[in-house]
Design a protein around this motif. Structure first.
Motif, mmCIF file in Angstrom:
data_model
loop_
_atom_site.group_PDB
_atom_site.id
_atom_site.type_symbol
_atom_site.label_atom_id
_atom_site.label_comp_id
_atom_site.label_asym_id
_atom_site.label_seq_id
_atom_site.Cartn_x
_atom_site.Cartn_y
_atom_site.Cartn_z
ATOM 1 N N PRO A 1 5.603 1.446 -2.118
ATOM 2 C CA PRO A 1 5.498 0.079 -2.657
ATOM 3 C C PRO A 1 4.746 -0.842 -1.717
ATOM 4 O O PRO A 1 4.793 -0.681 -0.491
ATOM 5 C CB PRO A 1 6.967 -0.341 -2.813
ATOM 6 C CG PRO A 1 7.732 0.552 -1.891
ATOM 7 C CD PRO A 1 6.994 1.842 -1.863
ATOM 8 N N VAL A 2 4.067 -1.802 -2.323
ATOM 9 C CA VAL A 2 3.284 -2.775 -1.546
ATOM 10 C C VAL A 2 4.171 -3.975 -1.206
ATOM 11 O O VAL A 2 4.751 -4.588 -2.116
ATOM 12 C CB VAL A 2 2.054 -3.233 -2.349
ATOM 13 C CG1 VAL A 2 1.289 -4.317 -1.594
ATOM 14 C CG2 VAL A 2 1.151 -2.042 -2.662
ATOM 15 N N GLN B 1 0.664 -8.434 -1.087
ATOM 16 C CA GLN B 1 0.237 -8.841 -2.425
ATOM 17 C C GLN B 1 -0.214 -10.292 -2.433
ATOM 18 O O GLN B 1 -1.258 -10.620 -3.010
ATOM 19 C CB GLN B 1 1.386 -8.649 -3.412
ATOM 20 C CG GLN B 1 1.724 -7.202 -3.709
ATOM 21 C CD GLN B 1 2.835 -7.073 -4.736
ATOM 22 O OE1 GLN B 1 3.677 -7.962 -4.876
ATOM 23 N NE2 GLN B 1 2.860 -5.960 -5.456
ATOM 24 N N ARG B 2 0.560 -11.157 -1.792
ATOM 25 C CA ARG B 2 0.207 -12.588 -1.774
ATOM 26 C C ARG B 2 -1.124 -12.812 -1.053
ATOM 27 O O ARG B 2 -1.945 -13.620 -1.488
ATOM 28 C CB ARG B 2 1.316 -13.394 -1.094
ATOM 29 C CG ARG B 2 2.571 -13.552 -1.952
ATOM 30 C CD ARG B 2 3.469 -14.645 -1.388
ATOM 31 N NE ARG B 2 3.970 -14.289 -0.060
ATOM 32 C CZ ARG B 2 5.100 -13.637 0.161
ATOM 33 N NH1 ARG B 2 5.862 -13.274 -0.856
ATOM 34 N NH2 ARG B 2 5.488 -13.354 1.390
ATOM 35 N N GLN B 3 -1.359 -12.083 0.046
ATOM 36 C CA GLN B 3 -2.597 -12.264 0.796
ATOM 37 C C GLN B 3 -3.805 -11.816 -0.016
ATOM 38 O O GLN B 3 -4.838 -12.512 -0.050
ATOM 39 C CB GLN B 3 -2.536 -11.484 2.111
ATOM 40 C CG GLN B 3 -3.778 -11.655 2.990
ATOM 41 C CD GLN B 3 -4.038 -13.102 3.342
ATOM 42 O OE1 GLN B 3 -3.154 -13.766 3.888
ATOM 43 N NE2 GLN B 3 -5.219 -13.621 3.023
ATOM 44 N N ILE B 4 -3.688 -10.669 -0.686
ATOM 45 C CA ILE B 4 -4.813 -10.190 -1.498
ATOM 46 C C ILE B 4 -5.093 -11.154 -2.647
ATOM 47 O O ILE B 4 -6.252 -11.468 -2.952
ATOM 48 C CB ILE B 4 -4.529 -8.779 -2.041
ATOM 49 C CG1 ILE B 4 -4.375 -7.770 -0.894
ATOM 50 C CG2 ILE B 4 -5.631 -8.334 -2.992
ATOM 51 C CD1 ILE B 4 -5.615 -7.550 -0.072
ATOM 52 N N ILE C 1 -9.025 -4.028 -8.619
ATOM 53 C CA ILE C 1 -9.559 -4.232 -7.270
ATOM 54 C C ILE C 1 -8.433 -4.622 -6.321
ATOM 55 O O ILE C 1 -8.309 -4.083 -5.206
ATOM 56 C CB ILE C 1 -10.657 -5.313 -7.289
ATOM 57 C CG1 ILE C 1 -11.887 -4.810 -8.044
ATOM 58 C CG2 ILE C 1 -11.038 -5.722 -5.860
ATOM 59 C CD1 ILE C 1 -12.908 -5.889 -8.350
ATOM 60 N N ALA C 2 -7.594 -5.558 -6.755
ATOM 61 C CA ALA C 2 -6.468 -5.985 -5.916
ATOM 62 C C ALA C 2 -5.531 -4.816 -5.631
ATOM 63 O O ALA C 2 -5.092 -4.619 -4.486
ATOM 64 C CB ALA C 2 -5.711 -7.117 -6.596
ATOM 65 N N ARG C 3 -5.246 -4.029 -6.639
ATOM 66 C CA ARG C 3 -4.345 -2.888 -6.460
ATOM 67 C C ARG C 3 -4.899 -1.905 -5.435
ATOM 68 O O ARG C 3 -4.175 -1.430 -4.543
ATOM 69 C CB ARG C 3 -4.130 -2.194 -7.801
ATOM 70 C CG ARG C 3 -3.357 -0.871 -7.736
ATOM 71 C CD ARG C 3 -1.977 -1.044 -7.171
ATOM 72 N NE ARG C 3 -1.225 0.209 -7.208
ATOM 73 C CZ ARG C 3 -0.104 0.425 -6.528
ATOM 74 N NH1 ARG C 3 0.390 -0.522 -5.730
ATOM 75 N NH2 ARG C 3 0.525 1.580 -6.618
ATOM 76 N N VAL D 1 -3.126 -1.033 -1.769
ATOM 77 C CA VAL D 1 -2.726 0.316 -1.365
ATOM 78 C C VAL D 1 -3.335 0.678 -0.018
ATOM 79 O O VAL D 1 -2.669 1.237 0.861
ATOM 80 C CB VAL D 1 -3.138 1.342 -2.442
ATOM 81 C CG1 VAL D 1 -2.997 2.769 -1.923
ATOM 82 C CG2 VAL D 1 -2.296 1.147 -3.692
ATOM 83 N N HIS D 2 -4.601 0.329 0.180
ATOM 84 C CA HIS D 2 -5.251 0.661 1.448
ATOM 85 C C HIS D 2 -4.633 -0.100 2.611
ATOM 86 O O HIS D 2 -4.367 0.471 3.679
ATOM 87 C CB HIS D 2 -6.749 0.360 1.377
ATOM 88 C CG HIS D 2 -7.483 0.761 2.616
ATOM 89 N ND1 HIS D 2 -7.750 -0.129 3.628
ATOM 90 C CD2 HIS D 2 -7.964 1.963 3.020
ATOM 91 C CE1 HIS D 2 -8.384 0.495 4.598
ATOM 92 N NE2 HIS D 2 -8.524 1.765 4.264
#
Length: 294
Positions: free
Chosen positions: A104-105, A110-113, A148-150, A154-155
């Motif tokens: 899980p991220v 998530q907020r930063q991306i 793209i965000a996903r 993940v990376h």
């Protein structure tokens, strides 16, 4: 192009049902722009997973594969042939092979991306993705915010690309509960490109801009997942006055051609596929009959 006609032909020949496998045709607000089967076409045989998702919601490949796989097994057990129809290669791979269990991220990533998306726009993040995961960047449209965000999430979270995780699943996937015959429909560019132009013109005549206007009245948020698809993004820019009509339609056509190229690249790597022209209906039928014998 030609998938709908082929699927209806096979549904008639084999008492089949059609299950959507297109990541854009899930959205209820955009049946015209995403080229969903018409009500008349859907009345010809049972259709599933078309137009069931609001524009503000997103769905993962894994979750979509769970839904499509469950429906396929249910229909097969009832004696009907599941025809899974669509061009989203990752969804097909998730359905047939499964996907790796990605950690899980964390919410702060998530907020930063998402903040970077809002600040710089999807094209900048797409370029960033190309440096760490060129394979994912090659299959994603530069304005596909959600995916793209996903891939970047993940990376950042795992230190490995989304492509690596997908390949890991291919190496370690358990046996799936069904087999699949993959029929890949394509045609030369000199035939395809004029049809693409005509289809876009017909979509505009059928009310593509009105479709966007109604959706925008309900959800005036261009970061919503439903607006990120090819066609939706360009018509929304036209509707909001950021582009003239001709400019938006030309961009829609260019982006559609680029998507066709990405699809071809993806499906060339799919072992066991059969390449066909859309009009080869009798050959498709023969291939399905032979497959069902096995």
């Amino acid at each position: 192009m030609g998938k709908t006609a082929a699927s209806l032909h096979l549904a008639r020949a084999f008492d089949g049902v059609v299950i959507n496998l297109d990541s854009r045709q899930v959205y209820a607000d955009f049946p015209v722009i995403t080229a969903q089967p018409t009500p008349e076409e859907q009345a010809a045989c049972p259709h599933f997973l078309y137009g069931f998702l609001p524009a503000g919601e997103k769905i993962s490949a894994g979750r979509f594969a769970e839904l499509a796989g469950g429906l396929a097994l249910e229909q097969w057990r009832q004696g009907r042939l599941p025809l899974v129809v669509g061009g989203t290669g990752l969804y097909l791979r998730a359905l047939v092979q499964g996907l790796a269990e990605i950690p899980p991220v964390p919410e702060d990533i998530q907020r930063q991306i998402l903040a970077d998306l809002a600040r710089h726009g999807p094209e900048v993040l797409h370029a960033r993705l190309a440096t760490v995961d060129p394979a994912s960047a090659a299959r994603l449209a530069p304005r596909d915010r959600q995916r793209i965000a996903r891939a970047l999430e993940v990376h950042v979270t795992t230190g490995r690309s989304l492509t690596w995780w997908h390949e890991e699943q291919a190496r370690t996937a358990p046996t799936r509960p069904f087999r699949a015959l993959v029929l890949h429909l394509d045609q030369p560019n000199e035939r395809l490109y004029p049809r693409l132009r005509l289809r876009i013109e017909l979509m505009v005549d059928a009310g593509a801009r009105d479709e966007i206007a109604r959706a925008w009245n309900r959800l005036p948020d261009e970061t919503a997942p439903g607006y990120s698809g090819i066609g939706c993004a360009e018509v929304l820019a036209w509707h909001l006055g950021r582009m003239q009509k001709d400019e938006a339609l030309a961009l829609w056509e260019r982006n559609t051609r680029a998507y066709v190229k990405r699809q071809r690249t993806w499906f060339r790597k799919e072992a066991g596929r059969v390449d066909l022209a859309p009009e080869e209906l009798e050959r498709m039928e023969a291939l399905v009959r032979e497959f069902l014998k096995g």
